[in-house]
Enzyme design. Structure first.
Site, short mmCIF file in Angstrom:
data_model
loop_
_atom_site.label_atom_id
_atom_site.label_comp_id
_atom_site.label_asym_id
_atom_site.label_seq_id
_atom_site.Cartn_x
_atom_site.Cartn_y
_atom_site.Cartn_z
N LYS A 94 46.09 35.49 40.78
CA LYS A 94 45.52 35.82 39.47
C LYS A 94 44.09 35.33 39.47
O LYS A 94 43.73 34.42 40.24
CB LYS A 94 46.30 35.11 38.36
N ASP A 153 43.57 43.24 33.78
CA ASP A 153 44.38 42.35 32.94
C ASP A 153 43.67 42.28 31.59
O ASP A 153 42.86 43.16 31.28
CB ASP A 153 44.46 40.98 33.64
#
Ligand code: NAD
Length: 419
Positions: free
Chosen positions: A109, A149
């Site tokens: 991430k 995201d």
């Protein structure tokens, strides 16, 4: 020495579920120790020429948690509160999600500490290109594949692809997923998470001997996940009686007209003032007597203090973390089936995986192919988790983590723990 990786509540919660699921399957201690720490945490300084001619230096992160099963994979968010520990927690969740879904991918991430709404489009483009350059040595179709995201989108991915390709001398469409179709994106990516929610709903209903066409559903959130879940559930004959957004919830016991609602949202952007249904509050939506409640907006909406208002028989976590750990146990004891986020909202990463595969072989699938392949992965993953939960009398959240860890542990021991 203070442990900056472990500072955030999110990281600590993920570690707590790792521990308890690890205990449940009696995990190898070496594998557990490895999974507790990310493999690599990258902090970069990103200089950006602002429109006024000055340079602002932003801080960016990429945490690569584990690559036992394949290249690192996970989103990039642009948000003012992005920090290393939260990114590390989210990266480890990606490892567990990808393992659970049976994908040949590890977990990562990343993000930039920035409010994207405070930048012009040209500033955002320069930020993204500069961030890509800084991450250049660590990402790539065989190494680590970012995706959109919070605060990033397909345009962000297009700029990343372009910068990475320019710096490597040839088109590298597989370096990111969530791209526009024209430059290597996949059919079906926009609806993937919502469609995955509905495939999981179908399986969950089957465990109660119910059909989609006989079911009622309430959805919190009418964004990328919630709206597509409503469209797909409606198409399969379920009666969607309530949906909501940040402004209000709307309710019609006879079923909302979803096609009309989608058109309404395109034009008005918010649900408030939709004339053809009763307005209720978001709390009232959570307490409706429906077969399926799908919270697809925020985390922490069903907690210990309001879990007893839920009357739905099934909760499908479309959002990340809408049901807290303590509420999850209360609902389990009441016989409510809560399907956890790492399973229920996995449709997005599954189609991201499909996109990456299509880019590698330069052969693109039809939307029907994407949907049918997605369906088999979601069905298979649900079956594994449900079977574990029945056999061990554990809730679906603990079971999902356990199933994920069993695959990871096996792979780590076979490889010898190097990763
Ligand atoms: P989005 O921004 O497109 O939509 C969010 C929706 O929630 C909007 O309709 C918004 O109005 C509504 N909302 C915001 N605050 C609310 C409130 N207080 N009460 C009720 N509704 C509220 O976001 P999204 O992409 O649909 O993501 C929703 C959730 O799903 C997030 O938790 C996200 O992390 C998770 N998720 C998204 C994806 C994906 O592919 N988009 C994949 C996995 C998980």
């Amino acid at each position: 020495m203070s442990d900056i990786i472990a500072e955030s509540l999110l990281y600590q919660n993920v570690m707590e579920s790792l521990h308890s699921a690890g205990e449940l399957i009696n995990i190898n201690q070496n594998a557990l120790e490895r999974l507790k720490r990310p493999r690599r945490s990258i902090i970069v300084s990103i200089p950006v020429y602002m429109d006024d001619g000055n340079i602002t230096v932003f801080r960016g992160y990429r945490v690569q948690h584990n690559q036992t099963l394949g290249p690192f994979k996970g989103g990039l968010r642009y948000h003012p509160s992005v920090n290393l520990s939260e990114v590390a927690g989210l990266a480890s969740l990606m490892t567990f999600k990808n393992s659970l879904l049976g994908l040949p991918l590890g977990g990562a991430k990343g993000g930039v500490e920035v409010n994207p709404n405070s930048l012009s489009k040209t500033e955002l483009q320069r930020l993204t290109r500069s961030f890509t350059t800084e991450l250049g040595p660590f990402i790539g179709p065989d190494k680590d594949i970012p995706a959109p995201d919070v605060g990033t989108d397909s345009q962000t991915m297009a700029w990343m692809l372009d910068t990475y390709s320019a710096e490597n001398g040839f088109a590298q469409t597989g370096v990111v997923t969530g791209k526009p179709i024209e430059i290597g994106g996949s059919m079906g990516r926009d609806s993937a998470t919502g469609l995955g929610v509905v495939y999981i709903m179908d399986k969950a209903l089957q465990t109660m001997n119910k059909k989609m066409s006989e079911s009622t559903m309430a959805i919190q959130g009418f964004g990328k996940v919630g709206m597509h879940a409503a469209i797909e559930a409606d198409a399969l004959g379920a009666k969607v009686v309530a949906v909501s957004d940040v402004t209000c919830a709307i309710y019609d016991p006879n079923g909302l007209n979803i096609k009309e609602l989608v058109e309404y949202i395109k034009e008005h952007r918010i649900l408030k003032d939709y004339p053809k249904a009763q307005q209720i509050t978001n709390d009232e939506l959570l307490s409706l007597d429906v077969d399926v409640l799908a919270p697809c907006a925020l985390d922490g909406v069903i907690r210990e203090d309001n879990a007893d208002i839920v009357k739905a028989k099934i909760i499908i976590e479309g959002a990340n973390g809408p049901v807290t750990m303590s509420a999850n146990q209360m609902l389990f004891e009441k016989g409510i089936l809560v399907v956890p986020d790492i399973l229920a909202n996995g449709g997005g990463v599954v189609v991201s995986y499909f996109e990456w595969v299509q880019d590698i072989v330069w052969l693109f699938w039809t939307e029907e192919e994407v949907r049918s392949k997605l369906q088999s992965i979601m069905y298979r993953s649900f079956d594994k988790v449900f079977e574990f939960s029945q056999k061990n009398q554990k809730n679906m959240r603990a079971s999902a983590m356990a199933v994920s860890l069993m695959r990871l542990e096996k792979a780590m021991l076979l490889r010898g723990l190097a990763w």
